[in-house]
Design a protein around this motif. Sequence first.
Motif, PDB file in Angstrom:
ATOM      1  N   PRO A  62       0.829  -1.212   0.000  1.00 48.28           N
ATOM      2  CA  PRO A  62       0.000   0.000   0.000  1.00 48.28           C
ATOM      3  C   PRO A  62       0.858   1.254   0.000  1.00 48.28           C
ATOM      4  O   PRO A  62       2.026   1.240   0.414  1.00 48.28           O
ATOM      5  CB  PRO A  62      -0.799  -0.117   1.311  1.00 48.28           C
ATOM      6  N   ARG A  63       0.271   2.343  -0.469  1.00 47.78           N
ATOM      7  CA  ARG A  63       0.942   3.635  -0.436  1.00 47.78           C
ATOM      8  C   ARG A  63      -0.034   4.688   0.063  1.00 47.78           C
ATOM      9  O   ARG A  63      -1.256   4.538  -0.060  1.00 47.78           O
ATOM     10  CB  ARG A  63       1.495   4.028  -1.811  1.00 47.78           C
ATOM     11  N   LEU A  64       0.525   5.720   0.661  1.00 43.70           N
ATOM     12  CA  LEU A  64      -0.285   6.826   1.151  1.00 43.70           C
ATOM     13  C   LEU A  64      -0.513   7.798   0.006  1.00 43.70           C
ATOM     14  O   LEU A  64       0.420   8.440  -0.466  1.00 43.70           O
ATOM     15  CB  LEU A  64       0.431   7.523   2.311  1.00 43.70           C
ATOM     16  N   GLU A  65      -1.761   7.898  -0.432  1.00 42.51           N
ATOM     17  CA  GLU A  65      -2.079   8.778  -1.558  1.00 42.51           C
ATOM     18  C   GLU A  65      -2.304  10.206  -1.094  1.00 42.51           C
ATOM     19  O   GLU A  65      -1.910  11.163  -1.763  1.00 42.51           O
ATOM     20  CB  GLU A  65      -3.324   8.262  -2.282  1.00 42.51           C
TER      21      GLU A  65
ATOM     22  N   VAL B 292       3.125  -6.165   2.244  1.00 44.42           N
ATOM     23  CA  VAL B 292       4.217  -5.474   2.922  1.00 44.42           C
ATOM     24  C   VAL B 292       3.610  -4.303   3.694  1.00 44.42           C
ATOM     25  O   VAL B 292       2.658  -3.674   3.236  1.00 44.42           O
ATOM     26  CB  VAL B 292       5.254  -4.981   1.888  1.00 44.42           C
ATOM     27  N   PRO B 293       4.104  -3.986   4.881  1.00 44.42           N
ATOM     28  CA  PRO B 293       3.466  -2.938   5.687  1.00 44.42           C
ATOM     29  C   PRO B 293       3.714  -1.543   5.151  1.00 44.42           C
ATOM     30  O   PRO B 293       4.689  -1.276   4.452  1.00 44.42           O
ATOM     31  CB  PRO B 293       4.120  -3.114   7.059  1.00 44.42           C
ATOM     32  N   LEU B 294       2.831  -0.640   5.522  1.00 41.78           N
ATOM     33  CA  LEU B 294       2.982   0.794   5.278  1.00 41.78           C
ATOM     34  C   LEU B 294       2.885   1.503   6.618  1.00 41.78           C
ATOM     35  O   LEU B 294       1.961   1.251   7.394  1.00 41.78           O
ATOM     36  CB  LEU B 294       1.888   1.316   4.339  1.00 41.78           C
ATOM     37  N   THR B 295       3.826   2.391   6.895  1.00 46.82           N
ATOM     38  CA  THR B 295       3.759   3.242   8.079  1.00 46.82           C
ATOM     39  C   THR B 295       3.582   4.682   7.631  1.00 46.82           C
ATOM     40  O   THR B 295       4.311   5.156   6.756  1.00 46.82           O
ATOM     41  CB  THR B 295       5.029   3.101   8.932  1.00 46.82           C
ATOM     42  N   PHE B 296       2.626   5.374   8.209  1.00 47.78           N
ATOM     43  CA  PHE B 296       2.380   6.762   7.833  1.00 47.78           C
ATOM     44  C   PHE B 296       2.029   7.562   9.079  1.00 47.78           C
ATOM     45  O   PHE B 296       1.635   7.012  10.117  1.00 47.78           O
ATOM     46  CB  PHE B 296       1.256   6.875   6.796  1.00 47.78           C
ATOM     47  N   THR B 297       2.162   8.885   8.986  1.00 49.43           N
ATOM     48  CA  THR B 297       1.869   9.791  10.086  1.00 49.43           C
ATOM     49  C   THR B 297       0.937  10.884   9.607  1.00 49.43           C
ATOM     50  O   THR B 297       1.169  11.477   8.534  1.00 49.43           O
ATOM     51  CB  THR B 297       3.156  10.418  10.646  1.00 49.43           C
TER      52      THR B 297
ATOM     53  N   ARG C 219      -5.835   8.502   2.959  1.00 49.13           N
ATOM     54  CA  ARG C 219      -6.331   7.709   1.829  1.00 49.13           C
ATOM     55  C   ARG C 219      -5.213   6.790   1.359  1.00 49.13           C
ATOM     56  O   ARG C 219      -4.128   7.244   0.989  1.00 49.13           O
ATOM     57  CB  ARG C 219      -6.805   8.603   0.687  1.00 49.13           C
ATOM     58  N   LEU C 220      -5.496   5.466   1.388  1.00 48.46           N
ATOM     59  CA  LEU C 220      -4.516   4.464   0.997  1.00 48.46           C
ATOM     60  C   LEU C 220      -4.940   3.795  -0.295  1.00 48.46           C
ATOM     61  O   LEU C 220      -6.133   3.560  -0.531  1.00 48.46           O
ATOM     62  CB  LEU C 220      -4.385   3.396   2.094  1.00 48.46           C
TER      63      LEU C 220
ATOM     64  N   VAL D 276       0.045  -0.333   8.844  1.00 42.72           N
ATOM     65  CA  VAL D 276      -1.069  -1.142   8.349  1.00 42.72           C
ATOM     66  C   VAL D 276      -0.588  -2.162   7.326  1.00 42.72           C
ATOM     67  O   VAL D 276       0.426  -1.961   6.653  1.00 42.72           O
ATOM     68  CB  VAL D 276      -2.173  -0.265   7.724  1.00 42.72           C
ATOM     69  N   ASN D 277      -1.329  -3.260   7.239  1.00 45.89           N
ATOM     70  CA  ASN D 277      -1.203  -4.247   6.171  1.00 45.89           C
ATOM     71  C   ASN D 277      -2.547  -4.376   5.474  1.00 45.89           C
ATOM     72  O   ASN D 277      -3.589  -4.125   6.078  1.00 45.89           O
ATOM     73  CB  ASN D 277      -0.821  -5.628   6.719  1.00 45.89           C
ATOM     74  N   VAL D 278      -2.518  -4.791   4.218  1.00 45.15           N
ATOM     75  CA  VAL D 278      -3.734  -5.089   3.476  1.00 45.15           C
ATOM     76  C   VAL D 278      -3.774  -6.584   3.205  1.00 45.15           C
ATOM     77  O   VAL D 278      -2.775  -7.181   2.793  1.00 45.15           O
ATOM     78  CB  VAL D 278      -3.798  -4.303   2.156  1.00 45.15           C
ATOM     79  N   LEU D 279      -4.928  -7.214   3.470  1.00 44.68           N
ATOM     80  CA  LEU D 279      -5.148  -8.621   3.154  1.00 44.68           C
ATOM     81  C   LEU D 279      -6.307  -8.723   2.178  1.00 44.68           C
ATOM     82  O   LEU D 279      -7.251  -7.924   2.235  1.00 44.68           O
ATOM     83  CB  LEU D 279      -5.456  -9.439   4.408  1.00 44.68           C
ATOM     84  N   ALA D 280      -6.250  -9.694   1.287  1.00 42.58           N
ATOM     85  CA  ALA D 280      -7.341  -9.946   0.351  1.00 42.58           C
ATOM     86  C   ALA D 280      -8.170 -11.126   0.849  1.00 42.58           C
ATOM     87  O   ALA D 280      -7.621 -12.087   1.406  1.00 42.58           O
ATOM     88  CB  ALA D 280      -6.805 -10.242  -1.042  1.00 42.58           C
ATOM     89  N   ALA D 281      -9.469 -11.036   0.672  1.00 42.77           N
ATOM     90  CA  ALA D 281     -10.367 -12.145   0.998  1.00 42.77           C
ATOM     91  C   ALA D 281     -10.987 -12.662  -0.290  1.00 42.77           C
ATOM     92  O   ALA D 281     -11.395 -11.877  -1.161  1.00 42.77           O
ATOM     93  CB  ALA D 281     -11.462 -11.685   1.955  1.00 42.77           C
TER      94      ALA D 281
END
Length: 718
Positions: free
Chosen positions: A525-528, A598-603, A536-537, A582-587
């Motif tokens: 993921p990326r912080l848009e 892969v994790p994303l860290t944002f502030t 917004r990710l 955060v991590n994103v998982l698909a169902a």
Amino acid sequence: MPRPQRPGRPAGTGLRRAARTRPRRLARTATVLAAAFALLPLVDSAGAAPAAPRTAAAADVTVRVNTQASLGRLTDVARGVNAAVWDAHMNDPEVAGLMKAADVGAMRYPGGSYADIYHWETHTAPGGYVAPGTGFDAFMGTVRAAGAQPILIANYGSGTPEEAAGWVRYANITKDYGAKYWEIGNEIYGNGHYGNGWEHDEHEDKSPREYARQVRAYAKAMKAVDPTIKIGAVLTTPGHWPDGVVGEGDPGDWNHTVLSEVTDVIDFVSVHWYAGGADTTAEDAMARLAGLPGELREVRAQIDRYAGADSPRIGIALTEINTNTGGARLTARPNGLFAADAFLTALENGVFTVDWWNTHNGAGQITTVDGETDYGDMGMLSNGTCTGDVCEPPPNTPFHPYYGMKMTAELGTAGDTMVATASSGQDVSAHAVHRRDGRLSVLLVNKDPDAARTVDLEYAGFTPSGAVPEVSRYARGDSDVTDVTGGEASASRVTVPPYAMLAVTLTPKAGTGPGASAAGTPGTPRLEAATDTTARLTWPGAEGAARYLVQERDGAHTRLVGEATGTSVTLRNLPPGSTHTVNVLAADASGRLSAPSVPLTFTTGTPSDAACAVTYRRDTGWGNGFVATVTVRNLSDTPITGWTVDWEWPTDRQSVASGWSATFHQTGRHVRVTAPEGAGPLAPDGGSAVSFGFVGANDGPNPDPRVFRLNGTVCSSG
């Protein structure tokens, strides 16, 4: 680079780390459809998959492993070592085999500070010793035999961009070695610009601004030959000298000055980390390792500040690490425990390669540690040298740090996913890797020299099968990493001997885990976009995904904070200035979950339309202390009398020592500053400002506070 010791040569020859006098120092809620929770795997009330029944006796330690919380993936250069041209045993045939057995993927050359006097084409290092048989082609023979890649240091101190470009041409065009990673110099901040110098630098201007200018010149010349190479710039590690020191005429300290001018031309940064000096005990070193994650987070924050959206492209390489530079407690068992813990701690915190100093180094101070002779050698392998009448074992005999590194290879290889763990025991470290074939490997490090530790294992996102786990051990009495499968270890409980490491590999229960899902793994993921309360990710989609779950990590626990059928989500109601991973998982259509991204860290930021504004400026620093000025403006339409300003330090090792033009009070991380007696009101509409200053102290990294409040109101900051 520590001092090399060589048979037949007087101590003190050549460049060395030991001889230099170097300063040291040591919430939120997201709106989520209730149906999303039905997609989570069956868990107990603590969020963990059901474990096998436990024995009646209580365990000493509980370790929780969460496979839904990714810490990133192992790279093909994750484990590395340094190799120096003064090391006559560098290319012994045994070396390649030992490195391959430990899954070493990177070998750094030509050796620390020697890089800034070494000329690759003539294989000379004026002022230093170069051992026979250590030329570049011989080194590359060892690298290839080990199945590794080189990390090469271009000579900045006495070289030129043209010389470096010639090396790239020879390596990758003439010889087709495919050398990917190239650093520009080694520890250049130690060139004397800050009053303390050990690094050779012939440039008349030794400032960080000149280094940045030269990095641009080196990158241009080298990438003109091979545009696929990766260029690395030297940074100092936050919290270590000369971090925070601003030289005369410089716009900022080393890292901020360099990064402000090179992020568009570099591909990674290079930092070093040593646990201390000659007085560092084994216990000290392992305790100080707890500060490394915060220091690496600050490196990433600095890159984020100057690279912006391009930041994820720039990697962090920890190209030198060891316990200390003082020559004692280096070959002993506790340094082996430290090595395993250090490699994995760094990799879990955003580093793509960790390179031990050194392959061979030489005997130093002789001591006895844990009943064994410690040779004071910073190498992983013996080089057979002596201190007085005490001699090391034959060359290439592995020391304990080698086995520490080798134990990390028991967890997995390139492409496998590091996942979050939490240990309830201060003397037991835990690390885990979820392998691509579905197996889960857990490494437990018992740092207690006297007592075994019984460890209960709990899992989230993983259900072990009933099969007997594979178990590897390195403990007292073991001459190598030893297979002890078939003992008393189970999926739910293991016992780790004192001063030992245990790796447990488990198979998943059939029909469970990411392998059972028809959905692939989402991309990183990326912080848009972000405001003070929203983020917004976006992320690359996964084949077979019916919807996506966004989970936030808190230690080894995760919680659902967003879900979407598309590949973006907006998280709301976030606190200003707060940091989230955060991590994103698909169902898939049946609700079965994929592996995490892969994790994303944002502030988050601060409000742009706040009723007040605060500017925080560090005026100067000296590694473990600093002077700062805070300026406050009232942007509301009414005057404010009797003001207070509050903030939280980002770390628990930052404090206000003394201040002026206000009254200061600190409790824990919280600082409250109160207007001095007799102070006039703050004029409305920004008509006037109030400033106060203080002397601060820091033990470790010194990031700026993120949020300031004026009489309880969050202010904009900048």
